[in-house]
Every structure is written in C-alpha cells, then in structure tokens.
Write an enzyme that holds these catalytic residues in place. Structure first.
Site, PDB file in Angstrom:
ATOM      1  N   ASP A 122       1.202 -22.138 -65.082  1.00 37.36           N
ATOM      2  CA  ASP A 122      -0.176 -21.799 -65.391  1.00 37.36           C
ATOM      3  C   ASP A 122      -0.428 -20.389 -64.851  1.00 37.36           C
ATOM      4  O   ASP A 122       0.257 -19.929 -63.938  1.00 37.36           O
ATOM      5  CB  ASP A 122      -1.154 -22.821 -64.790  1.00 37.36           C
TER       6      ASP A 122
HETATM    7  C1  BGC Z   1      -5.774 -22.428 -67.486  1.00 39.17           C
HETATM    8  C2  BGC Z   1      -4.839 -22.763 -68.616  1.00 39.17           C
HETATM    9  C3  BGC Z   1      -4.848 -21.644 -69.635  1.00 39.17           C
HETATM   10  C4  BGC Z   1      -4.465 -20.350 -68.950  1.00 39.17           C
HETATM   11  C5  BGC Z   1      -4.404 -19.154 -69.873  1.00 39.17           C
HETATM   12  C6  BGC Z   1      -5.533 -21.048 -66.940  1.00 39.17           C
HETATM   13  O1  BGC Z   1      -6.581 -20.697 -66.103  1.00 39.17           O
HETATM   14  O2  BGC Z   1      -5.658 -23.388 -66.462  1.00 39.17           O
HETATM   15  O3  BGC Z   1      -5.221 -23.978 -69.194  1.00 39.17           O
HETATM   16  O4  BGC Z   1      -3.983 -21.966 -70.683  1.00 39.17           O
HETATM   17  O5  BGC Z   1      -5.419 -20.088 -67.947  1.00 39.17           O
HETATM   18  O6  BGC Z   1      -5.649 -18.826 -70.350  1.00 39.17           O
END
Ligand code: BGC
Length: 753
Positions: free
Chosen positions: A262
């Site tokens: 993530d």
């Molecule tokens: C989130 C993810 C997301 C990623 C990219 C993160 O803060 O937890 O779900 O895909 O950001 O935007």
C-alpha cells in the site's frame, strides 16, 4: 523448500477432502520459459528498477526489451481521475471522467454474484480505455467495526458473502484483460492507527473470517496481484509478513503473481525482500539502491531479485499493455458501464421498514424532499476511492425526473452538512458555505429546521434524506460514533410531527444509530452511495417501478456499544497514532531524507488491536450473545411477500443440498435473496450460533413459483484446526436454517454429515 512442502501439504489436505485441486494461479506460469530468457538479458539495475514505483501510479518495465511499464489505477468503484506523475493532484485531463459504480457495501447489498461479475467487467473495460494494467481493488476486508472509515469501500461483515462477490469481481475484471490488485491483505479493519496498528488475531479466526475473501479470489479467480495492508498482523507489517505472504499466499494458495505495498506501506529492505513483497509503492528508498547494495554485501542474492521480477513479469505478460496511441482516446465512462452501475444500484437499495407508505401512492401530488444528502454528490472524497464521474444523478434529480409534471417536488436542505477535514470541492481558504457545520455534533439549525417543517406541512409526502457523507466516512479515519450528524435526529422528529407521511432515506456507506430516527419514520430506506445512476435507481424503487430487493451486508446495531469489538473493549484501543498515508504525503515529511522519515515512523505509537471476539464478527456475535440488533444482517423488505415451501435436505460425501419452492405472492415482479445458515448441533468445536453458507438471488414474476436449490460444499463446512494446522470437517448433526434474513428463518431441516 519450505514453500514447496507447505504447498504439497495443502494439496494433500485438498485431495483428502475431495476438493478439486484446480488453482487458476497455475495459468500465470505459462510464459515462465520466455520470462527466464528475458531476465537473463536484464542488468541488475534494470531488474531492481522494477521493484519500486516509477511514478505515483506506475512501476517500470524495461523499454529496451519491450517490457512495458505497469500502470495502476484506483479502484475500487471507478477508474480514478488521472493524477500527476508525482502525486494525486489532478493532471487536468478531459477524457478521464469514469463511471462511478456503487460503493462496496452497496454492491454487497445486491447479494448478486452475477452483478459482481458485471461490475468487474465494467471496471476492467474502463481501465483498458485509460491504458491501465492493474486496478487497485477490489477492497474486500471484513467490516469488523460499524465506525470503520472504509466500511463503505469494503463488502460485508460476512466472509462467505464477501468471498463470493470478491471472486466474481476478480473474474469479471480479469476477463476484460485488466489485473486486479486485491486489497488490503490482511486484517485491515480499522483506519485508526492504520499505519502502525498490530492486529492480534488467532489463527482460526484469521483463516475462517479475515482471509476467506482473498483466498477465493486468488485460488478460484486467479487474482494476479495483491496489496499488502498498512497494518501489522500478529507482530509483522503486512508488507513483510512471512506467514501471510510466503506461507499462506504463495505457499498454501499457490499465488504466482506479485504483491504491491500500500502507498507508503513498505518498511524495510530486508523485511520486504525476504518476506514476500515485490513492489514498493511509492518510493525507492527500500527496494531501490539498497537492494543493489545488499547484494554487494552478500545480505541478498541476485537470484532473489530474479524471483521477484519473474512474478511481476508473469502478470506483465498475461496483461497486454495498451499502446500509448490507443489509451485515453475516448472518454473513460462508457454507456455500457453506466448501465451496469444502474443495475447494481437498482438491486442494492434496502427497504428496512415499511408501514405502508411505500411505494409512493398515485394520490401524492406534492413531495417535500428534505435534507442535504438529497443533493449530495458522493463520487469524490474519501481519498483513494474517489471518482471523477462523467455524471451523477442525485436523489433529488432522480425523484424530480421520475415524478414528472403531475407531481410537485419541493426541496429544503434541512440541516448543515459536516465537511470534515477534506472540505470536499471547496478550495482551501475559501469562505465557509453557510450550509456547512463547524462540528459533526452541531445541533439542528433553527432557521433550516423551520423552513423544512413549513415545506413538510404543505406536502402529501415527506422524503427525509439523512445519513453521512464522504468526509465522515473516509479512508484515513474511523467515525467516532455512528450517530446521525448535524442535528438530523431533531429534524426528523420535527418533520414527523409536521407530517405523518414520512420516509427516511439513509445516504451512507455504513450503519448509523437509528434509535431516534426509527420510531419517527414509518418507512426507512438504505440508499447507499450508489454510483452514477444512484438517484435514478432510488426513484424507481420509491415510486414502485421496481421492487426493492437489497439485503443488508452488515448488522445495524441498536447502539454502537452492542457490537462485538466495543462490547469487549477491543476498540478503540489505547494508543492514539496517525494515519501513515497522510503523513507520508505531508509536504514537510516529503521533504525529509529517507532516514529522517523512517525515524519519524518509528517514533509513532505502537498500538495493538486485539481480536478477542474471534469469529463472532457482526451477526455471529449478535445471534450467539442474543443481542437484538436494530436491523439484522441479511434483512431487506420487498413490496411483495415471498412464501417459502417445505425444504428437502440431503447430505452426500461432497455437499449438502437443499431444495424448496419459492413463491412470489405479490402483484409485481420482484427479487428475493434466499439465505441458508447452518447451526452445528452438539458440536465438540466452538461455533457461532449460526453462519451463512449459501445464498441466491431469485427473480420471480407476480404469482410465480420456482424450485430453488442451494448447495454447500462440505469443504465450506470445515473449520481450521489450530493444533493440526489444517482444515478439518467435524462429522455430526447440522441444522439447516433457510430464510429471508438472518433473523427471519422460514424453514428448518437437519442432516448428518
Ligand atoms: C489506500 C489504497 C489505495 C492507495 C493508492 C492508499 O492510501 O489505502 O487503497 O489504493 O492509497 O491510492
């Protein structure tokens, strides 16, 4: 070696239980020879370059060898607006408006595998139009907490329902040639301290509840990539968690694709390299130069890098790169996907209560629509899950259009809305909107209340729109409670006193406390954040063009304290912390050196979240502890009655099968979602009072009767034996409970397995 042994053991267990050892992951290895040949031509630098971000939403290929970059897109309800290479700021494109699909809990409320598949195809197709290879979704964590900031993104509190929908979304999306990146693996059930919290969960609960949706999407759906979550599970960050990534995901489930941390969720070079991460998103401070340096010192080997690159290339070769001159040449949102969004919305709306007010009667000539949520657009906000939609039909627009010339529709905002920290749509520093509250618990505004009551008095019907918004329910924080915000309770009571013909419509992604609203409302509808065509679908249901057929994917507790993690004092935990993601993108933190940044992360509190409720999540808790919810899991009314005929039940060596006749006793076509729960009689193993095991959405014409068959594989009745570290089937008596909701069981039967 260890991995091979675990995989062999898992296959043996599968064979012993009669499980078909078909694993869609195996399809990913067809190009392995070609991949080995490619890797042999790559320099170490080129290989390591593939292990971290190139831009905020891509990781590198090797141009010289014809290997395209990997382009990612959020996910999960629409292809996110194109951002700038170095962050999430808009790139200012004009063709990047996408279809906004109903959010996760809305999709789950359809209980429709067919619609989840179509939803996946819609996402997959629009991703291709935008030149994307991987969708950062579906988001399939279990909804453990009613306050969860991402409850609306996630599907349901039940692993069987979540797993079935996660599987179909995955299949639909990948059938269109776009890889999914199923997230957030695993046990990412709270936003509070999400970047540092250690989720402490026992192995049986982990397997039976929290991993199920991932397991099915990976093994049966062939999900090509996985996003390890921000949090820790049992001591280790998910992005370097040997048990989750190497032992279970790759070892037992045979995962052949790649993992992507993530954003900002990679924590070390050695941890990530040794314990299962392929790609650092974003940055290269761990999986960039430090990897090369570690090979030089002998701490890592080039063969380890080759293995990771191979896993990435399996997906790269399975997904055809969209040529640059083809991508982004038409609008992302396409009519076919908009139709899917409409169909999902139509079948997701849940009629929670109805004392004869709905559908709207022909003699209603004036409707007062009250409440800002009737005009609220829900496409953007909520961070990663926001969508720049091509269009969005609000509830008020849908109702006004459907009402037509003969019915007058009047509107009043009723209450102030809470804009939250992101102040959606309003530039920083701009003067506050008079309709924005300063605090979430600001009481009702007397002038707005008076205006709304005056309209209510003159109308034949009041449609009150309450609920939350995407500042209240959002990634990055959990709600502090589930109370209706900004004086909505006072308002709905005043409206009811003014006009008894009142329907409350809840526009929210998660459950709310209805202790005041419920007695004041002869009818209640859960309308969700329902995508681009949400307002159209809602109007069709309210006016009775279609019968409501959504069923709750989670429990509405009477009060927050009734829900398991609260009742046991497991949430909120003690150590307050910060949201790692927001922290990583704070300008002062972005300006820090990697070392300084790590020091800051290390200084964050180290909170723990104890999952002592075990598998008693959601209705499993309420049923087992005999706590009455406000509205139970699986609940949802229709405009017709369904009769359930006697159920016949048979158990074979492979499955339990039940059949019965279902009749639509009403005067219009309608769908019923039939639900089969099981209760173990005299079991030596501890189980919840009942567990969902099968379900089916059935469409019946007025008066039609149809035979319905549901099947539960014996594999799905197994439990995780912690001591033996394997799935086991407990023989004995099984009570089968067939019904229309978890608290509305219509037929029972007993079988021996
Ligand atoms: C989130 C993810 C997301 C990623 C990219 C993160 O803060 O937890 O779900 O895909 O950001 O935007």
């Amino acid at each position: 070696m260890k991995r091979t042994l675990i995989l062999a053991a898992a296959l043996l267990v599968a064979a012993a239980c009669g499980q078909k050892a078909v694993n869609l992951q195996d399809k990913l290895t067809v190009n392995d020879k070609q991949i080995d040949a490619l890797i042999a031509q790559m320099t170490l630098e080129e290989k390591v370059n593939m292990l971290h971000s190139k831009t905020n939403m891509s990781s590198a290929g090797v141009e010289r060898l014809g290997i395209a970059d990997m382009n990612y897109a959020d996910g999960p309800f629409g292809i996110r607006e194109e951002g700038q290479p170095n962050g999430f700021m808009s790139a200012g494109w004009t063709l990047d408006s996408a279809t906004y699909f109903p959010t996760g809990s809305a999709l789950a409320a359809t209980w429709s595998e067919e619609l989840a598949y179509k939803y996946g195809t819609g996402m997959g197709k629009e991703a291709r139009l935008r030149g994307k290879d991987v969708i950062l979704g579906p988001a399939v964590n279990i909804q453990r907490l009613p306050v969860g900031g991402r409850t609306y993104e996630y599907l349901s509190e039940d692993p069987i329902l979540s797993a079935a929908l996660a599987l179909e979304y995955t299949k639909g999306c990948q059938d269109e040639g776009t890889a999914v990146c199923i997230k957030h693996f695993a046990v990412n059930n709270q936003e509070t301290n999400r970047g540092s919290v250690n989720a402490i969960v026992d192995e049986r609960t982990l397997r039976e509840i929290y991993l199920k949706p991932f397991e099915r999407a990976i093994i049966e759906g062939g999900a090509m990539s996985v996003m390890p979550a921000y949090n820790k599970v049992n001591g280790d960050y998910c992005s370097e968690n040997e048990h989750l990534l190497n032992e279970i995901l790759r070892g037992e489930w045979g995962f052949k694709g790649f993992t992507v941390s993530d954003w900002g969720g990679t924590h070390s070079t050695m941890g990530a390299m040794l314990h299962g991460l392929n790609v650092q998103m974003t940055g290269s401070n761990y999986l960039g130069q430090p990897v090369i340096d570690s090979i030089a010192t002998g701490a890592l080997t080039e063969a380890m890098v080759d293995e990771k690159v191979k896993e990435i290339l399996r997906v790269r070769l399975a997904i055809e790169a969209v040529p640059a001159d083809v991508a982004n040449t038409v609008m992302t949102s396409q009519p076919a996907s908009q139709q899917i969004a409409l169909q999902v919305a139509q079948k997701s709306i849940v009629l929670l209560k109805n004392e004869g007010v709905l559908p709207i009667k022909a003699d209603v000539k004036k409707i007062a629509v009250i409440g800002q949520n009737a005009v609220l657009k829900t496409q953007s906000g909520g961070m990663g899950a926001g969508v720049k939609a091509l269009y969005e039909v609000t509830p008020l627009e849908g109702i006004t259009k459907r009402a037509g010339a003969g019915v007058e529709v009047v509107y009043a905002p009723g209450y102030k809305n809470f804009p939250g920290i992101f102040r959606w749509g309003r530039p920083a520093g701009a003067a506050p909107d008079p309709l924005e509250a300063a605090a979430i618990d600001e009481p009702a505004d007397p002038a707005l209340l008076e205006q709304a009551v005056a309209l209510a008095k003159e109308a034949d019907l009041v449609l009150f729109f309450g609920g939350t918004n995407k500042s209240i329910e959002t990634e990055g924080s959990d709600r502090k409670d589930i109370k209706l915000p900004c004086g909505q309770e006072e308002l709905v009571q005043a409206l009811r006193a003014a006009n008894a013909n009142l329907v409350s419509v809840l526009v929210s992604g998660g459950p709310t406390d209805l202790q005041v609203l419920e007695p004041a409302s002869p009818a209640i509808v859960q309308a969700w954040w329902n995508g681009t065509e949400g307002g159209t679908a809602l109007a069709q249901v309210l006016f009775g063009d279609i019968a409501p057929s959504g069923k709750l994917p989670f429990t509405f507790p009477v009060k927050l304290e009734d829900s398991p993690a609260y009742a046991l004092g497991n949430f909120p935990g003690s150590n307050a912390g910060g949201d790692l993601f927001s922290l990583m993108f704070r300008p002062d933190v972005m300006a820090m050196s990697p070392q300084e940044r790590q020091k800051l992360i290390d200084s964050l509190p180290k909170p723990e979240s104890h999952y002592t409720e075990g598998s008693l999540v959601g209705y499993r808790w309420f049923d087992t502890k005999a706590v009455k919810p406000m509205f139970a899991f699986g609940h949802g009314l229709s405009y017709v009655n369904f009769n359930y005929g006697p159920m016949s039940a048979k158990a074979s060596k492979e499955a339990v099968k039940v059949s019965f006749e279902l009749t639509n006793a009403g005067e219009m076509e309608a769908d019923e979602v039939v639900q089969l729960y099981v209760n173990r009689v005299n079991s030596a193993v501890e189980w919840p009072a009942k567990e969902l095991k099968a379900f089916k959405r059935v469409t019946l014409k007025a008066g039609e009767t149809r035979k319905v068959t549901l099947e539960v594989s014996l594999n799905d009745l197994r439990y995780w034996d912690v001591d033996a570290a394997q799935w086991k089937l407990e023989n004995g008596e099984l009570e089968l409970l067939l019904g229309s909701a978890s608290d509305d069981i219509r037929q029972k039967a007993t079988v021996n397995i």
